[in-house]
Motif scaffolding. Structure first.
Motif, PDB file in Angstrom:
ATOM      1  N   GLY B  61      37.153  32.979  25.749  1.00 31.10           N
ATOM      2  CA  GLY B  61      38.004  32.235  26.666  1.00 31.10           C
ATOM      3  C   GLY B  61      38.906  33.124  27.489  1.00 31.10           C
ATOM      4  N   ARG B  62      38.476  34.329  27.740  1.00 29.43           N
ATOM      5  CA  ARG B  62      39.272  35.227  28.585  1.00 29.43           C
ATOM      6  C   ARG B  62      38.328  36.243  29.207  1.00 29.43           C
ATOM      7  N   ASN B  63      38.839  36.998  30.162  1.00 22.50           N
ATOM      8  CA  ASN B  63      38.051  38.121  30.654  1.00 22.50           C
ATOM      9  C   ASN B  63      38.983  39.252  31.044  1.00 22.50           C
ATOM     10  N   ASN B  64      38.386  40.303  31.556  1.00 22.48           N
ATOM     11  CA  ASN B  64      39.200  41.499  31.839  1.00 22.48           C
ATOM     12  C   ASN B  64      39.264  41.749  33.343  1.00 22.48           C
ATOM     13  N   ILE B  65      39.313  40.679  34.095  1.00 17.22           N
ATOM     14  CA  ILE B  65      39.329  40.827  35.540  1.00 17.22           C
ATOM     15  C   ILE B  65      40.729  40.577  36.095  1.00 17.22           C
ATOM     16  N   ILE B  66      41.146  41.479  36.955  1.00 19.96           N
ATOM     17  CA  ILE B  66      42.403  41.289  37.672  1.00 19.96           C
ATOM     18  C   ILE B  66      42.070  41.003  39.128  1.00 19.96           C
ATOM     19  N   GLY B  67      42.514  39.883  39.622  1.00 19.83           N
ATOM     20  CA  GLY B  67      42.300  39.554  41.024  1.00 19.83           C
ATOM     21  C   GLY B  67      43.404  40.156  41.879  1.00 19.83           C
ATOM     22  N   VAL B  68      43.014  40.792  42.974  1.00 21.64           N
ATOM     23  CA  VAL B  68      44.006  41.403  43.855  1.00 21.64           C
ATOM     24  C   VAL B  68      43.881  40.788  45.243  1.00 21.64           C
ATOM     25  N   ILE B  69      44.961  40.226  45.735  1.00 27.72           N
ATOM     26  CA  ILE B  69      44.973  39.682  47.089  1.00 27.72           C
ATOM     27  C   ILE B  69      45.774  40.622  47.972  1.00 27.72           C
ATOM     28  N   VAL B  70      45.137  41.085  49.024  1.00 25.71           N
ATOM     29  CA  VAL B  70      45.766  42.064  49.894  1.00 25.71           C
ATOM     30  C   VAL B  70      45.588  41.570  51.331  1.00 25.71           C
ATOM     31  N   PRO B  71      46.632  41.641  52.143  1.00 29.73           N
ATOM     32  CA  PRO B  71      46.494  41.122  53.509  1.00 29.73           C
ATOM     33  C   PRO B  71      45.476  41.921  54.326  1.00 29.73           C
ATOM     34  N   GLU B  72      45.502  43.227  54.187  1.00 28.26           N
ATOM     35  CA  GLU B  72      44.580  44.083  54.928  1.00 28.26           C
ATOM     36  C   GLU B  72      44.084  45.212  54.050  1.00 28.26           C
ATOM     37  N   ILE B  73      42.887  45.657  54.308  1.00 29.41           N
ATOM     38  CA  ILE B  73      42.347  46.752  53.511  1.00 29.41           C
ATOM     39  C   ILE B  73      42.458  48.079  54.253  1.00 29.41           C
ATOM     40  N   VAL B  74      42.126  48.063  55.530  1.00 29.62           N
ATOM     41  CA  VAL B  74      42.201  49.306  56.309  1.00 29.62           C
ATOM     42  C   VAL B  74      43.644  49.503  56.739  1.00 29.62           C
ATOM     43  N   HIS B  75      44.429  50.079  55.876  1.00 32.98           N
ATOM     44  CA  HIS B  75      45.875  50.106  56.060  1.00 32.98           C
ATOM     45  C   HIS B  75      46.422  51.074  55.021  1.00 32.98           C
ATOM     46  N   TYR B  76      47.099  52.100  55.487  1.00 33.10           N
ATOM     47  CA  TYR B  76      47.496  53.150  54.547  1.00 33.10           C
ATOM     48  C   TYR B  76      48.302  52.625  53.371  1.00 33.10           C
ATOM     49  N   PHE B  77      49.316  51.843  53.669  1.00 24.45           N
ATOM     50  CA  PHE B  77      50.193  51.361  52.600  1.00 24.45           C
ATOM     51  C   PHE B  77      49.420  50.503  51.601  1.00 24.45           C
ATOM     52  N   PHE B  78      48.679  49.536  52.115  1.00 25.04           N
ATOM     53  CA  PHE B  78      47.980  48.632  51.200  1.00 25.04           C
ATOM     54  C   PHE B  78      46.858  49.322  50.438  1.00 25.04           C
ATOM     55  N   SER B  79      46.168  50.234  51.100  1.00 27.66           N
ATOM     56  CA  SER B  79      45.093  50.894  50.356  1.00 27.66           C
ATOM     57  C   SER B  79      45.678  51.810  49.285  1.00 27.66           C
TER      58      SER B  79
END
Lengths: 339, 339
Positions: B61-79
């Motif tokens: 009843g569980r898993n080892n996945i972390i979902g990540v929501i990011v506004p942009e990928i091609v972006h120094y800060f966010f990457s």
DNA sequence: AATGCTTTTGCAAACGTTTGCACTGGAAAA
DNA sequence: TTTTCCAGTGCAAACGTTTGCAAAAGCATT
């Protein structure tokens, strides 16, 4: 809050029907009467039922996860690729699981292991610089997981592949330099065991040959970072017969060259021309702005993801595709305009 | 090749023991004799058995996945953030599922839906610029999924949060400008409804006040891209009382300013000082190199991931943490040295 | 030889779905 | 009236694990 998860069985109990009917109703199975479908869907909505994908996956023996192996994340080209992948995947109903190999074979090994255990539907991979054994990728295929290589491909394994047209990109860059009057063109390359290095080198060499310019091996260097370029370039400039231009394997290196050249009191592009390879914002921040070969990472990502998903869906079958993404020379301020 | 997947039951059959024993042996359950453990492990290796994580997850009843929501990928800060997350996650045995919201509320909604269906263990999220409703994040919590916000946090939802110290970063940047003799400091900001804009603006204002410099509202602009900066800056420079320096909300904007200032024939930093906010390679490619506030995205990612994983593991319980990541002023060539 | 204790193993249920097949009831056909 | 057919529904197995509990085996103690 601590309310346990709502299942299909809860809905069945609530409605006094069987779980199978609920399942079929939710999936719009034609056997189920319109009325039942409505009732079930209403109830599911009311209880805010969320299908448990883990159970679904187990039952169906598949899932909708695409594993992506990328050598580096903070990197314009690779992050563009990831963006292309994410976009295509999400449009097709797939989720992206991201792994960074950190250019390490060991890490790559662990990642492929994880991917197999997770029984992902497919894998998009670019080799780490270190990797020279490929059993782990064969294992992926053996476990019936679809595989597509992008950019740093693996020749030993039979799969689809998406690459950048490194050869043509380098060729056009060097021909541009030649057309603006450059004759002694230095080449800063990555280590030669990488495919991209070989291909770009060949483009460089062929451009010279086509224009009957003798190849001077003493103008070819292994140097692929900004720091190294800042260190190496002054020495190169003080050679007895210094180059009149530089072609760099990436834009970071090119910025290092630019810095060193200006520091040496030479003018760009009047005295020295510089051309990079990569694309991205870095080139625009330079003064003058950097002439470079745009790689279209986004296209690479989209293409690779599409290829993989078609394989997963069984649309494409036996055949293996090699896709080549065209590059584009962006002429800016660090090279002269053709006479 | 088309050999169907090896299960624990295959091993059991092969060894004439029960699946439960195999399971326990593989997990080093103390009840199982050393000898059996050895035999089982040897057999698993021989058949190249890979545990089916989907089955495991369903069972547990569980898993080892972390979902990540990011506004942009091609972006120094966010990457950088994503890199910090990936590193921490993989070290702790978690996998990262990456989603890009594309700054769209609609997309964010779909993503949270996917994450709930996938029953991920936890979610790391940064709000899209558009988002002003938060029910979907409440739903995540209602489904017993751990949640940590980073950078663009959500005040309405009670969770852990990791933010950059925008206020202090802006304060130190502007104080640096003042200490080098600047008095009329223009501020190029993002739209004001964003928290980061407010915080940096407050830093800017307080720095002026602390140094008894009157605030001139006509020096504050909404301008947060390179292109806009290239267009706006010439006008600003030809004001009756032009600024002697610029503080920009990000480095892209700063490069636009730099370009325009040099084009106007002014010297940097002698005539005009410029300071950015972001960090990354862009600042180094500029000439002179850009003074900027480094945000340590990597630290943000690591911290947020650690916080989330502790929550998932149940180490931290009721309490909610607000973590603030310090910024660092990187003084380079676009500002003068203090007298 | 019987008892008790410990160590090792197996049985079967459970996790939440989907799905092949069998069943039901009613309408149509004979 | 009986038979046939079909739409609609339910039963139960299956996916590959883990785990509480019972059972068996081993061994020492009476």
């Amino acid at each position: 809050m601590a309310k346990t998860q709502i299942t299909i069985i809860d809905i069945a109990r609530e409605l006094n029907i069987s779980p199978s009917t609920v399942s079929r109703a939710l999936r719009n199975h034609p056997d189920i009467s319109r009325k039942t479908v409505e009732i079930v869907k209403e109830c599911a909505e009311r209880l805010s039922y969320k299908p448990n994908e883990m159970a679904l996956n187990l039952r169906l023996g598949r899932n909708n996860i695409i594993g992506v192996i990328v050598p580096e994340i903070v990197h314009y080209f690779f992050s563009s690729i990831v963006q292309g992948i994410e976009e295509t995947a999400s449009a097709e109903g797939f989720n992206v699981m991201l792994f960074r190999s950190e250019e390490s074979y060991e890490k790559e090994l662990k990642i492929t292991e994880s991917l197999i255990n997770a029984r992902v539907a497919g894998v998009l991979a670019s080799l780490s610089k270190e990797t020279d054994r490929y059993e782990h990728y064969q294992q992926i295929l053996d476990n019936d997981i679809k595989l597509v290589f992008y950019d740093r491909i693996c020749i030993g394994i039979i799969t689809d592949r998406v690459v950048v047209d490194d050869y043509a990109g380098a060729l056009s860059a060097v021909e541009h330099l030649i057309s603006t009057g450059c004759r002694r063109i230095a080449f800063y390359s990555s280590p030669l065991h990488l495919e991209i290095s070989k291909n770009r080198r060949n483009g460089y060499l062929d451009a010279l040959r086509k224009n009957s310019i003798p190849v001077d091996e003493s103008l070819i260097f292994v140097c692929d970072t900004r720091e190294k370029a800042m260190e190496l370039t002054p020495q190169v400039l003080s050679l007895p017969e210094p180059p009149d231009s530089f072609f760099a394997i990436n834009d970071h290196t090119a910025t290092g060259i630019l810095y060193a050249v200006k520091k040496a009191g030479l003018r760009v592009p009047e005295d020295i021309s510089i051309c990079g390879f990569s694309g991205g914002d870095l080139a625009l921040a330079c003064d003058p702005m950097l002439t470079t070969v745009e790689q279209h990472g986004y296209e690479v990502g989209k293409t690779a993801a599409k290829l993989l998903i078609d394989k997963i869906k069984g649309i494409t079958h036996g055949q293996y595709t090699n896709r080549i993404i065209k590059t584009k020379l962006m002429v800016r301020g660090t090279t002269k305009t053709a006479p």
